[in-house]
Scaffold this motif. Structure first.
Motif, PDB file in Angstrom:
ATOM      1  N   ASP A  78      39.911  26.651  38.231  1.00  0.00           N
ATOM      2  CA  ASP A  78      39.176  27.042  37.028  1.00  0.00           C
ATOM      3  C   ASP A  78      38.464  28.368  37.284  1.00  0.00           C
ATOM      4  O   ASP A  78      37.959  28.614  38.370  1.00  0.00           O
ATOM      5  N   SER A  79      38.486  29.241  36.285  1.00  0.00           N
ATOM      6  CA  SER A  79      37.786  30.523  36.326  1.00  0.00           C
ATOM      7  C   SER A  79      38.283  31.372  37.496  1.00  0.00           C
ATOM      8  O   SER A  79      39.472  31.679  37.587  1.00  0.00           O
ATOM      9  N   ALA A  80      37.395  31.738  38.429  1.00  0.00           N
ATOM     10  CA  ALA A  80      37.839  32.512  39.592  1.00  0.00           C
ATOM     11  C   ALA A  80      38.831  31.720  40.431  1.00  0.00           C
ATOM     12  O   ALA A  80      39.730  32.287  41.055  1.00  0.00           O
ATOM     13  N   GLY A  81      38.688  30.399  40.435  1.00  0.00           N
ATOM     14  CA  GLY A  81      39.641  29.568  41.157  1.00  0.00           C
ATOM     15  C   GLY A  81      41.028  29.622  40.548  1.00  0.00           C
ATOM     16  O   GLY A  81      42.037  29.551  41.258  1.00  0.00           O
ATOM     17  N   ALA A  82      41.088  29.741  39.216  1.00  0.00           N
ATOM     18  CA  ALA A  82      42.382  29.906  38.555  1.00  0.00           C
ATOM     19  C   ALA A  82      43.010  31.234  38.950  1.00  0.00           C
ATOM     20  O   ALA A  82      44.227  31.327  39.153  1.00  0.00           O
ATOM     21  N   ASN A  83      42.189  32.269  39.054  1.00  0.00           N
ATOM     22  CA  ASN A  83      42.668  33.564  39.536  1.00  0.00           C
ATOM     23  C   ASN A  83      43.305  33.410  40.909  1.00  0.00           C
ATOM     24  O   ASN A  83      44.420  33.901  41.155  1.00  0.00           O
ATOM     25  N   LEU A  84      42.627  32.709  41.806  1.00  0.00           N
ATOM     26  CA  LEU A  84      43.128  32.546  43.164  1.00  0.00           C
ATOM     27  C   LEU A  84      44.400  31.710  43.193  1.00  0.00           C
ATOM     28  O   LEU A  84      45.296  31.961  44.005  1.00  0.00           O
TER      29      LEU A  84
END
Length: 233
Positions: A78-84
């Motif tokens: 989710d959010s920055a984690g989705a980016n990663l």
């Protein structure tokens, strides 16, 4: 499923997202590996990304030890984690030829903050995540501002989107990241990726973490889990 928590590359932990990961684990009927990656500013880009890539490799290599299947792996965040999750998938596909069954990207960071983008103007204050917070996160994440255009930072700029696995993109109306998430889903569709875009008109950034406390969040999470279950077989 390998999961990466949000927090702007600066905040968050396995603990902050434990409840969400437990619901994903049960809802998708999938062993869920939650990754504790390096955070900025102590460890700037690409340290966190390198950790995520290493964690995926580890999960695949050791899957049998905890009841997983290395041939049926989904990435989620989710959010920055989705980016990663997105960037890790692209890197591993490009450098190691590793493929994945599915990718869940909830209200993803897919580009550097763009103050002219409509959602930054309309939803940049008063709804939780703010424009100023996103600027602060990127200032801490990158040692050189010019790296913001790097596809490993802003995956919507990647020329390799067509190689991504089936992807479920969640966006929220009251979120400064709304428009980049919508644009990312459109780019995936144009590249031929099997994409499902679930936009929620009554939600703001981070709302999936409230599943169990309100019906709209639970309904949205249940839909994402049903999709993951279908993709993982």
């Amino acid at each position: 499923m390998v999961f990466f928590h949000g927090g702007g590359f600066v905040l968050g932990s396995v603990d902050t997202h434990d409840a969400l990961c437990r619901q994903l684990c049960v809802g998708a009927d999938a062993v869920t590996v939650s990754v504790d990656y390096a955070l900025a500013p102590e460890q700037k880009f690409p340290a966190g990304l390198d950790d995520c890539v290493a964690a995926i490799r580890w999960a695949r290599e050791h899957a049998a030890e905890f009841g997983g299947d290395p041939d049926r792996v989904a990435l989620a965040g989710d959010s920055a984690g989705a980016n990663l999750a997105i960037v890790s998938a692209l890197r591993l596909l490009r450098t190691a030829g590793l493929s994945f069954r599915a990718l869940l990207a909830a209200y993803p960071v897919t580009d550097a903050p763009d103050l002219a983008r409509a959602s930054y103007v309309e939803r940049g204050a008063g709804f939780g995540l703010t424009t100023q917070a996103m600027i602060w996160f990127f200032d801490h994440y990158l040692d050189e501002p010019g790296r913001a255009s790097d596809p490993d930072v802003s995956p919507s700029r990647s020329p390799d989107l067509a190689v991504l696995p089936p992807t479920y993109v969640v966006t929220a109306e009251f979120d400064p990241l709304r428009d980049e998430g919508i644009e990312f889903a459109r780019k995936l569709a144009a590249a031929g990726v099997a994409v499902v875009h679930a936009h929620h008109d009554d939600a703001n950034h981070g709302f999936l973490s409230w599943a169990g406390t309100n019906e709209p969040s639970q309904v949205a999470l249940d839909a994402a889990c049903a999709w993951l279950t279908a993709q993982l077989g």
